[in-house]
Motif scaffolding. Sequence first.
Motif, PDB file in Angstrom:
ATOM      1  N   LEU A   3       0.271   4.260   4.098  1.00 55.57           N
ATOM      2  CA  LEU A   3       0.829   5.200   5.060  1.00 55.57           C
ATOM      3  C   LEU A   3       1.251   4.422   6.301  1.00 55.57           C
ATOM      4  CD1 LEU A   3       1.316   8.184   5.848  1.00 55.57           C
ATOM      5  CD2 LEU A   3      -0.990   8.163   6.830  1.00 55.57           C
ATOM      6  N   PHE A   4       2.462   4.630   6.729  1.00 58.61           N
ATOM      7  CA  PHE A   4       2.996   3.957   7.910  1.00 58.61           C
ATOM      8  C   PHE A   4       3.272   4.998   8.988  1.00 58.61           C
ATOM      9  CE2 PHE A   4       3.944   1.315   4.313  1.00 58.61           C
ATOM     10  CZ  PHE A   4       3.689   0.034   4.775  1.00 58.61           C
ATOM     11  N   SER A   5       2.889   4.689  10.202  1.00 54.29           N
ATOM     12  CA  SER A   5       3.201   5.528  11.354  1.00 54.29           C
ATOM     13  C   SER A   5       4.288   4.834  12.151  1.00 54.29           C
ATOM     14  CB  SER A   5       1.974   5.719  12.244  1.00 54.29           C
ATOM     15  OG  SER A   5       0.994   6.461  11.577  1.00 54.29           O
ATOM     16  N   ALA A   6       5.175   5.641  12.672  1.00 54.98           N
ATOM     17  CA  ALA A   6       6.270   5.072  13.454  1.00 54.98           C
ATOM     18  C   ALA A   6       6.585   5.985  14.626  1.00 54.98           C
ATOM     19  CB  ALA A   6       7.508   4.889  12.588  1.00 54.98           C
ATOM     20  N   ARG A   7       7.101   5.373  15.645  1.00 52.72           N
ATOM     21  CA  ARG A   7       7.639   6.106  16.785  1.00 52.72           C
ATOM     22  C   ARG A   7       9.073   5.627  16.957  1.00 52.72           C
ATOM     23  NH1 ARG A   7       4.117   5.265  21.332  1.00 52.72           N
ATOM     24  NH2 ARG A   7       3.048   7.094  20.564  1.00 52.72           N
ATOM     25  N   ALA A  44      11.010  11.005  22.029  1.00 56.95           N
ATOM     26  CA  ALA A  44      10.181  10.188  21.148  1.00 56.95           C
ATOM     27  C   ALA A  44       9.896  11.015  19.906  1.00 56.95           C
ATOM     28  CB  ALA A  44       8.878   9.799  21.836  1.00 56.95           C
ATOM     29  N   VAL A  45      10.128  10.434  18.744  1.00 48.54           N
ATOM     30  CA  VAL A  45       9.904  11.114  17.473  1.00 48.54           C
ATOM     31  C   VAL A  45       8.801  10.372  16.734  1.00 48.54           C
ATOM     32  CG1 VAL A  45      10.967  11.877  15.313  1.00 48.54           C
ATOM     33  CG2 VAL A  45      12.355  11.750  17.396  1.00 48.54           C
ATOM     34  N   GLU A  46       7.711  11.072  16.413  1.00 55.75           N
ATOM     35  CA  GLU A  46       6.585  10.493  15.676  1.00 55.75           C
ATOM     36  C   GLU A  46       6.777  10.796  14.191  1.00 55.75           C
ATOM     37  OE1 GLU A  46       4.028   8.847  17.154  1.00 55.75           O
ATOM     38  OE2 GLU A  46       4.726   9.193  19.189  1.00 55.75           O
ATOM     39  N   VAL A  47       6.648   9.779  13.346  1.00 55.83           N
ATOM     40  CA  VAL A  47       6.854   9.946  11.905  1.00 55.83           C
ATOM     41  C   VAL A  47       5.720   9.258  11.156  1.00 55.83           C
ATOM     42  CG1 VAL A  47       8.418   9.501   9.962  1.00 55.83           C
ATOM     43  CG2 VAL A  47       9.362   9.847  12.243  1.00 55.83           C
ATOM     44  N   GLU A  48       5.194   9.916  10.129  1.00 49.40           N
ATOM     45  CA  GLU A  48       4.284   9.276   9.169  1.00 49.40           C
ATOM     46  C   GLU A  48       4.992   9.257   7.832  1.00 49.40           C
ATOM     47  OE1 GLU A  48       0.469  11.189   9.112  1.00 49.40           O
ATOM     48  OE2 GLU A  48      -0.114  10.263  11.004  1.00 49.40           O
ATOM     49  N   LEU A  49       4.962   8.108   7.171  1.00 44.98           N
ATOM     50  CA  LEU A  49       5.736   7.906   5.950  1.00 44.98           C
ATOM     51  C   LEU A  49       4.943   7.091   4.951  1.00 44.98           C
ATOM     52  CD1 LEU A  49       8.658   7.899   4.586  1.00 44.98           C
ATOM     53  CD2 LEU A  49       8.948   5.698   5.710  1.00 44.98           C
ATOM     54  N   GLU A  50       4.876   7.562   3.724  1.00 45.17           N
ATOM     55  CA  GLU A  50       4.276   6.764   2.653  1.00 45.17           C
ATOM     56  C   GLU A  50       5.369   5.893   2.046  1.00 45.17           C
ATOM     57  OE1 GLU A  50       2.423   9.335  -0.186  1.00 45.17           O
ATOM     58  OE2 GLU A  50       0.695   9.696   1.101  1.00 45.17           O
ATOM     59  N   PRO A  52       5.806   1.890  -0.360  1.00 50.35           N
ATOM     60  CA  PRO A  52       5.084   0.819  -1.048  1.00 50.35           C
ATOM     61  C   PRO A  52       4.784  -0.396  -0.173  1.00 50.35           C
ATOM     62  CG  PRO A  52       7.317   1.041  -1.929  1.00 50.35           C
ATOM     63  CD  PRO A  52       7.110   2.160  -0.957  1.00 50.35           C
ATOM     64  N   ASP A  53       5.620  -0.646   0.843  1.00 48.35           N
ATOM     65  CA  ASP A  53       5.414  -1.809   1.712  1.00 48.35           C
ATOM     66  C   ASP A  53       6.140  -1.589   3.037  1.00 48.35           C
ATOM     67  OD1 ASP A  53       8.219  -2.711   1.411  1.00 48.35           O
ATOM     68  OD2 ASP A  53       7.596  -3.209  -0.640  1.00 48.35           O
ATOM     69  N   ALA A  54       5.851  -2.467   4.002  1.00 50.25           N
ATOM     70  CA  ALA A  54       6.435  -2.338   5.344  1.00 50.25           C
ATOM     71  C   ALA A  54       7.950  -2.491   5.331  1.00 50.25           C
ATOM     72  CB  ALA A  54       5.808  -3.362   6.288  1.00 50.25           C
ATOM     73  N   HIS A  55       8.459  -3.357   4.484  1.00 51.37           N
ATOM     74  CA  HIS A  55       9.913  -3.561   4.410  1.00 51.37           C
ATOM     75  C   HIS A  55      10.622  -2.264   3.987  1.00 51.37           C
ATOM     76  CE1 HIS A  55      13.720  -5.616   3.812  1.00 51.37           C
ATOM     77  NE2 HIS A  55      13.784  -5.053   2.613  1.00 51.37           N
ATOM     78  N   THR A  56      10.089  -1.602   2.959  1.00 50.89           N
ATOM     79  CA  THR A  56      10.669  -0.350   2.488  1.00 50.89           C
ATOM     80  C   THR A  56      10.528   0.738   3.540  1.00 50.89           C
ATOM     81  OG1 THR A  56      10.157  -0.952   0.205  1.00 50.89           O
ATOM     82  CG2 THR A  56      10.594   1.378   0.635  1.00 50.89           C
ATOM     83  N   ALA A  57       9.357   0.812   4.175  1.00 48.05           N
ATOM     84  CA  ALA A  57       9.136   1.809   5.224  1.00 48.05           C
ATOM     85  C   ALA A  57      10.137   1.615   6.352  1.00 48.05           C
ATOM     86  CB  ALA A  57       7.711   1.708   5.750  1.00 48.05           C
ATOM     87  N   ARG A  58      10.320   0.370   6.794  1.00 48.61           N
ATOM     88  CA  ARG A  58      11.260   0.092   7.879  1.00 48.61           C
ATOM     89  C   ARG A  58      12.683   0.490   7.476  1.00 48.61           C
ATOM     90  NH1 ARG A  58      11.481  -2.245  12.576  1.00 48.61           N
ATOM     91  NH2 ARG A  58       9.341  -2.982  12.464  1.00 48.61           N
ATOM     92  N   ALA A  59      13.084   0.169   6.253  1.00 57.42           N
ATOM     93  CA  ALA A  59      14.437   0.513   5.798  1.00 57.42           C
ATOM     94  C   ALA A  59      14.642   2.030   5.786  1.00 57.42           C
ATOM     95  CB  ALA A  59      14.685  -0.071   4.415  1.00 57.42           C
ATOM     96  N   GLN A  60      13.646   2.774   5.318  1.00 55.01           N
ATOM     97  CA  GLN A  60      13.767   4.231   5.281  1.00 55.01           C
ATOM     98  C   GLN A  60      13.790   4.817   6.690  1.00 55.01           C
ATOM     99  OE1 GLN A  60      10.575   5.449   2.689  1.00 55.01           O
ATOM    100  NE2 GLN A  60      11.796   5.066   0.844  1.00 55.01           N
ATOM    101  N   LEU A  61      12.961   4.284   7.580  1.00 54.98           N
ATOM    102  CA  LEU A  61      12.930   4.768   8.953  1.00 54.98           C
ATOM    103  C   LEU A  61      14.216   4.435   9.704  1.00 54.98           C
ATOM    104  CD1 LEU A  61       9.231   3.888   9.597  1.00 54.98           C
ATOM    105  CD2 LEU A  61      10.204   6.204   9.743  1.00 54.98           C
ATOM    106  N   LEU A  81       6.934   0.429  14.463  1.00 55.70           N
ATOM    107  CA  LEU A  81       6.318   0.686  13.161  1.00 55.70           C
ATOM    108  C   LEU A  81       4.897   0.163  13.147  1.00 55.70           C
ATOM    109  CD1 LEU A  81       6.616   1.634  10.205  1.00 55.70           C
ATOM    110  CD2 LEU A  81       7.502  -0.642   9.675  1.00 55.70           C
ATOM    111  N   LYS A  82       3.960   0.992  12.653  1.00 59.28           N
ATOM    112  CA  LYS A  82       2.563   0.611  12.556  1.00 59.28           C
ATOM    113  C   LYS A  82       2.076   0.886  11.136  1.00 59.28           C
ATOM    114  CE  LYS A  82      -1.970   1.826  14.368  1.00 59.28           C
ATOM    115  NZ  LYS A  82      -2.718   2.781  15.172  1.00 59.28           N
ATOM    116  N   ASP A  83       1.407  -0.071  10.526  1.00 60.15           N
ATOM    117  CA  ASP A  83       0.841   0.074   9.184  1.00 60.15           C
ATOM    118  C   ASP A  83      -0.545   0.696   9.317  1.00 60.15           C
ATOM    119  OD1 ASP A  83      -0.288  -0.150   6.683  1.00 60.15           O
ATOM    120  OD2 ASP A  83       0.168  -2.256   6.431  1.00 60.15           O
ATOM    121  N   ASP A  84      -0.711   1.921   8.827  1.00 63.34           N
ATOM    122  CA  ASP A  84      -2.004   2.608   8.892  1.00 63.34           C
ATOM    123  C   ASP A  84      -2.777   2.497   7.578  1.00 63.34           C
ATOM    124  OD1 ASP A  84      -1.548   3.398  11.459  1.00 63.34           O
ATOM    125  OD2 ASP A  84      -1.028   5.464  10.969  1.00 63.34           O
TER     126      ASP A  84
END
Length: 89
Positions: A3-7, A44-50, A52-61, A81-84
């Motif tokens: 799970l990745f958290s992002a702002r 500011a928009v807070e997002v939590e996203l599942e 597979p990895d930080a690279h994929t999370a960053r690309a989707q965000l 981006l924060k890895d939770d």
Amino acid sequence: MPLFSARVLVSLRPSVLDPAGEATRAAAARLGVDGVSKLRIGKAVEVELEAPDAHTARAQLELLSDRLLANPVIENWTLELKDDSSAGA
């Protein structure tokens, strides 16, 4: 899956007028807060996203930020981006 958290911080481009910011700056002066020479309002928009990895999370965000969260004609955005995935372990 981790799970990745992002702002996502969205702000108007410097060349775009900010009527809400100007109205707030003027209101601050009426409240007796002197010295505010510039005030711009963003969001500011807070997002939590599942993902597979930080690279994929960053690309989707980044896709969300570019196409949904910010208007690229008048706004800039930055991503925090924060890895939770290790939280609570």
